[in-house]
Enzyme design. Sequence first.
Site, mmCIF file in Angstrom:
data_model
loop_
_atom_site.group_PDB
_atom_site.id
_atom_site.type_symbol
_atom_site.label_atom_id
_atom_site.label_comp_id
_atom_site.label_asym_id
_atom_site.label_seq_id
_atom_site.Cartn_x
_atom_site.Cartn_y
_atom_site.Cartn_z
ATOM 1 N N ALA A 130 0.864 -1.170 0.000
ATOM 2 C CA ALA A 130 0.000 0.000 0.000
ATOM 3 C C ALA A 130 0.900 1.219 0.000
ATOM 4 O O ALA A 130 2.093 1.120 0.300
ATOM 5 C CB ALA A 130 -0.863 -0.018 1.256
ATOM 6 N N GLY A 182 0.462 -5.113 0.750
ATOM 7 C CA GLY A 182 -0.750 -5.041 -0.068
ATOM 8 C C GLY A 182 -0.533 -5.555 -1.476
ATOM 9 O O GLY A 182 -1.473 -6.030 -2.128
ATOM 10 N N GLU A 213 -0.932 -9.209 -1.082
ATOM 11 C CA GLU A 213 -2.362 -9.471 -0.840
ATOM 12 C C GLU A 213 -3.142 -9.386 -2.157
ATOM 13 O O GLU A 213 -4.065 -10.175 -2.395
ATOM 14 C CB GLU A 213 -2.894 -8.485 0.196
ATOM 15 C CG GLU A 213 -2.326 -8.709 1.595
ATOM 16 C CD GLU A 213 -2.699 -7.604 2.553
ATOM 17 O OE1 GLU A 213 -3.399 -7.908 3.550
ATOM 18 O OE2 GLU A 213 -2.310 -6.435 2.311
ATOM 19 N N GLU A 255 4.527 -5.743 6.811
ATOM 20 C CA GLU A 255 3.748 -4.752 7.559
ATOM 21 C C GLU A 255 4.201 -4.635 9.020
ATOM 22 O O GLU A 255 4.184 -3.545 9.583
ATOM 23 C CB GLU A 255 2.255 -5.123 7.533
ATOM 24 C CG GLU A 255 1.552 -4.849 6.212
ATOM 25 C CD GLU A 255 1.646 -6.008 5.241
ATOM 26 O OE1 GLU A 255 0.887 -6.016 4.260
ATOM 27 O OE2 GLU A 255 2.496 -6.903 5.434
HETATM 28 N N1 T1G Z 1 4.717 3.372 -0.106
HETATM 29 C C1 T1G Z 1 5.221 4.581 -0.463
HETATM 30 N N2 T1G Z 1 6.516 4.801 -0.876
HETATM 31 C C2 T1G Z 1 7.312 3.732 -0.910
HETATM 32 C C3 T1G Z 1 6.865 2.436 -0.529
HETATM 33 C C4 T1G Z 1 5.497 2.277 -0.125
HETATM 34 N N3 T1G Z 1 4.988 1.084 0.224
HETATM 35 N N4 T1G Z 1 7.912 1.589 -0.662
HETATM 36 C C5 T1G Z 1 8.957 2.324 -1.109
HETATM 37 N N5 T1G Z 1 8.613 3.600 -1.253
HETATM 38 C C6 T1G Z 1 9.463 4.701 -1.748
HETATM 39 C C7 T1G Z 1 10.634 5.021 -0.812
HETATM 40 O O1 T1G Z 1 10.266 5.916 0.176
HETATM 41 C C8 T1G Z 1 11.638 5.621 -1.791
HETATM 42 O O2 T1G Z 1 11.247 6.939 -2.037
HETATM 43 C C9 T1G Z 1 11.415 4.822 -3.064
HETATM 44 O O3 T1G Z 1 10.096 4.245 -2.942
HETATM 45 C C10 T1G Z 1 12.394 3.702 -3.247
HETATM 46 O O4 T1G Z 1 12.400 2.920 -2.071
HETATM 47 C C11 T1G Z 1 -2.716 -2.990 3.398
HETATM 48 C C12 T1G Z 1 -0.833 -1.804 4.993
HETATM 49 C C13 T1G Z 1 10.212 -2.048 -2.082
HETATM 50 C C14 T1G Z 1 12.058 -3.318 -1.052
HETATM 51 O O5 T1G Z 1 6.605 -2.220 3.752
HETATM 52 O O6 T1G Z 1 10.728 -2.334 1.615
HETATM 53 O O7 T1G Z 1 0.983 -2.805 2.268
HETATM 54 O O8 T1G Z 1 13.228 8.087 -1.106
HETATM 55 O O9 T1G Z 1 14.788 3.416 -1.439
HETATM 56 O O10 T1G Z 1 15.999 -0.076 -1.590
HETATM 57 O O11 T1G Z 1 -1.492 -4.816 4.091
HETATM 58 O O12 T1G Z 1 11.226 0.251 -0.578
HETATM 59 O O13 T1G Z 1 13.045 7.657 -3.521
HETATM 60 O O14 T1G Z 1 11.497 9.303 -2.443
HETATM 61 O O15 T1G Z 1 13.472 1.595 -0.261
HETATM 62 O O16 T1G Z 1 15.071 -0.619 -3.867
HETATM 63 C C15 T1G Z 1 4.082 -2.796 2.933
HETATM 64 C C16 T1G Z 1 8.285 -0.982 1.797
HETATM 65 C C17 T1G Z 1 3.394 -1.476 3.047
HETATM 66 C C18 T1G Z 1 7.560 -2.247 1.581
HETATM 67 C C19 T1G Z 1 12.528 -1.284 -2.474
HETATM 68 N N6 T1G Z 1 5.231 -2.659 2.073
HETATM 69 N N7 T1G Z 1 9.313 -0.756 0.800
HETATM 70 O O17 T1G Z 1 13.720 -1.057 -1.805
HETATM 71 O O18 T1G Z 1 14.198 1.315 -2.661
HETATM 72 S S1 T1G Z 1 2.062 -1.576 4.196
HETATM 73 C C20 T1G Z 1 6.429 -2.370 2.566
HETATM 74 C C21 T1G Z 1 10.477 -1.439 0.821
HETATM 75 C C22 T1G Z 1 0.856 -2.480 3.387
HETATM 76 C C23 T1G Z 1 -1.333 -3.599 3.440
HETATM 77 C C24 T1G Z 1 -0.342 -2.853 4.210
HETATM 78 C C25 T1G Z 1 11.496 -1.037 -0.192
HETATM 79 C C26 T1G Z 1 11.530 -1.936 -1.454
HETATM 80 P P1 T1G Z 1 12.320 8.049 -2.285
HETATM 81 P P2 T1G Z 1 13.792 2.334 -1.513
HETATM 82 P P3 T1G Z 1 14.858 -0.126 -2.520
#
Ligand code: T1G
Length: 649
Positions: free
Chosen positions: A61, A100, A103, A123
């Site tokens: 998400a 998400g 999911e 999450e």
């Molecule tokens: N939402 C918004 N921005 C995100 C994002 C996300 N989920 N994931 C990454 N970014 C942005 C990050 O801030 C950065 O921005 C750019 O993307 C590159 O990220 C309902 C509630 C995918 C493994 O927890 O683990 O889903 O600094 O530098 O090293 O159940 O990003 O360039 O402006 O980290 O290649 C669950 C979080 C959400 C994954 C890539 N998902 N992301 O790593 O790049 S909660 C996560 C990561 C959810 C549902 C629930 C990593 C990555 P900027 P990066 P990277």
Amino acid sequence: MSVVTTTMHGDIAVLTIDNPPVNAASQAVRQGLMDALIATEKSKPAAVVLTCAGRTFVAGADIREFDKPFLEPMLPDLLNAIEAATRPWIAAIHGTALGGGFELALACSHRIGAPSAKIGLPEVNLGLIPGAGGTVRLPRLIDPVEAARLAVTGKPISASEAHKLGLFDAIAEGELLDAAIALAKDAAAKPLPTPLLTRAAPEVERAAWDAAIAKLTAKARGQNSPHEAAAAVRDALDHSGTDALKLERERFMRLKGSPQSAALRYIFFAERTVGKSPRTKGVAPRPLAQIGVVGGGTMGAGIAAAALLSGLKVQMIERDQDASNAGAARVEGILGGSLKRGLISEAKHTALLASFNADSNYSALAEADLVIEAVFEDMDVKKQVFKALEAACKPEAVLATNTSYLDVNEIAASVADSSRVIGLHFFSPAHIMKLLEIVVPNNVADDVLATAIQLAKALHKLPVLAGVCDGFIANRIMSSYRREADYLLEDGALPHEVDAAMRNFGMPMGIFEMQDLAGLDIGWAARKRRAATRPASERYVDIPDRICEQGHFGRKTGRGWYLYGEDGKPARNPEVEALIIAASARKGIPRLSFSEEAIMARILGCMQNEGAAILAEGIAASREDIDVTMVNAFGFPRWMGGPMFMKDA
Ligand code: T1G
């Protein structure tokens, strides 16, 4: 322009999500998918393939939407609608399908992955649980304990493991999209699988379940989300799919408003903002193919191993052949450990050893692009090394020092071109610790700074920029709360009480245990060094000096703040406790009793005051720099966000 486009491949509709950088399931993506679903339910293609443009499938998400009320369509509703589609939906996964995003794939009738794909439910790392059916659909597709492992640990798994678990119907051979379309054609010819949500939950014997969950949550310490994730999966086993989905969403929404999730989301973005400096915007870093490391001790060997494991060629230099052999053996030991733990393959291990060389002749550094000095913490020794580097290295080579507190400006001034000198302060063990404190001296060139940040990224480290002062950010704050902990001893607390308060707060260990592990002689040397400049008005606790004068330096001598027996566990040291009580009496300080809260209030207050001074002096540019440092250098609990975040919160 929708972020979701549809193209027809024969009678297969291919939906492509294109929402860089990581195709987060933002409102626009959800709306685009809902529109595409409604359209394909009308146009009736044989099947639908869902794929993503760019480097990854949906990585979750959109976390940036979490501080605002969610906008329709809600992710759970969209996924329920996709699951109820009248034709097969095939999720074609590359990169990382996380949270998400995973999911969404679970709501599809079929999943196919590229061999390098990863899936996961991270999450919990944001203080949340899956909020769109992950804890409900997953245990209805795979072994519930495996489902709990994914949700509770938050760790991603590989495509091959996902396939083995039954999460992927296939691993693509050749082009992912072609393989997905082939799978779609095959699925279109068969009855649709029973939607996961409507499947009965498998039975899991309670005792076996509790035992498995206890193991999975053992490392949670004070973080709530792993326990919440386990409870949500349990709910999914004890209720119908629809009821469990409601329970999951309630739990998710409660956690989204929790202080721990706010802190974890703050640190998530803070770790992605540090290391960005206006000075390096548009500045090209210098080439970084081969690095040199001077010093083959614990730090030098760790730095060399970190560079090798990140694909760099490494030339190590030591004072003589014996020392260079010892340094090489330490590096081989670390790489051997990575091989044994299956972190690298046999072939990779051999290739890394071939990229490494140790020597005692500085001329071996003639081709190095950047050299890191990691020798004994003595200014004269360091200046000698920099003189030798200046003579041996090419003029454009960057010269870095790994000092953890010495004046980097003074070291830089020891060579003709001080603009090529920078501080690169690694934390031990250097091949594991994520933080790299980049110490920025006054004359450093912008492209040298850019090169240091580039190196941090290449080493998969978190770069935090720090100004030059005693201890920079990390050790300066650590020294301040170590001093405060000493004051607490004179005021009435005992080492085990302070340490228990810090551990129960969420620190990996207390300050006195940590000093015994690092060796009390390090702090003793630092106090002696500071004695000349310590303001007379500054309160000074001499208890640690008394302990060191008796030759007790902690774990390595079996005695320090604690006693260490056969089992290596710290035991209270009556001699030291008597020393502490006598010190209070000697200074006429009445000994008070302290609750854990009172102890932590003083230690936290001290961290925050020192942090505020560091910000005021411009040693750190933002509170994020301080919090990312404390979390990644000293294990400050992530779910608290950091001392400065707590202060503001
Ligand atoms: N939402 C918004 N921005 C995100 C994002 C996300 N989920 N994931 C990454 N970014 C942005 C990050 O801030 C950065 O921005 C750019 O993307 C590159 O990220 C309902 C509630 C995918 C493994 O927890 O683990 O889903 O600094 O530098 O090293 O159940 O990003 O360039 O402006 O980290 O290649 C669950 C979080 C959400 C994954 C890539 N998902 N992301 O790593 O790049 S909660 C996560 C990561 C959810 C549902 C629930 C990593 C990555 P900027 P990066 P990277």
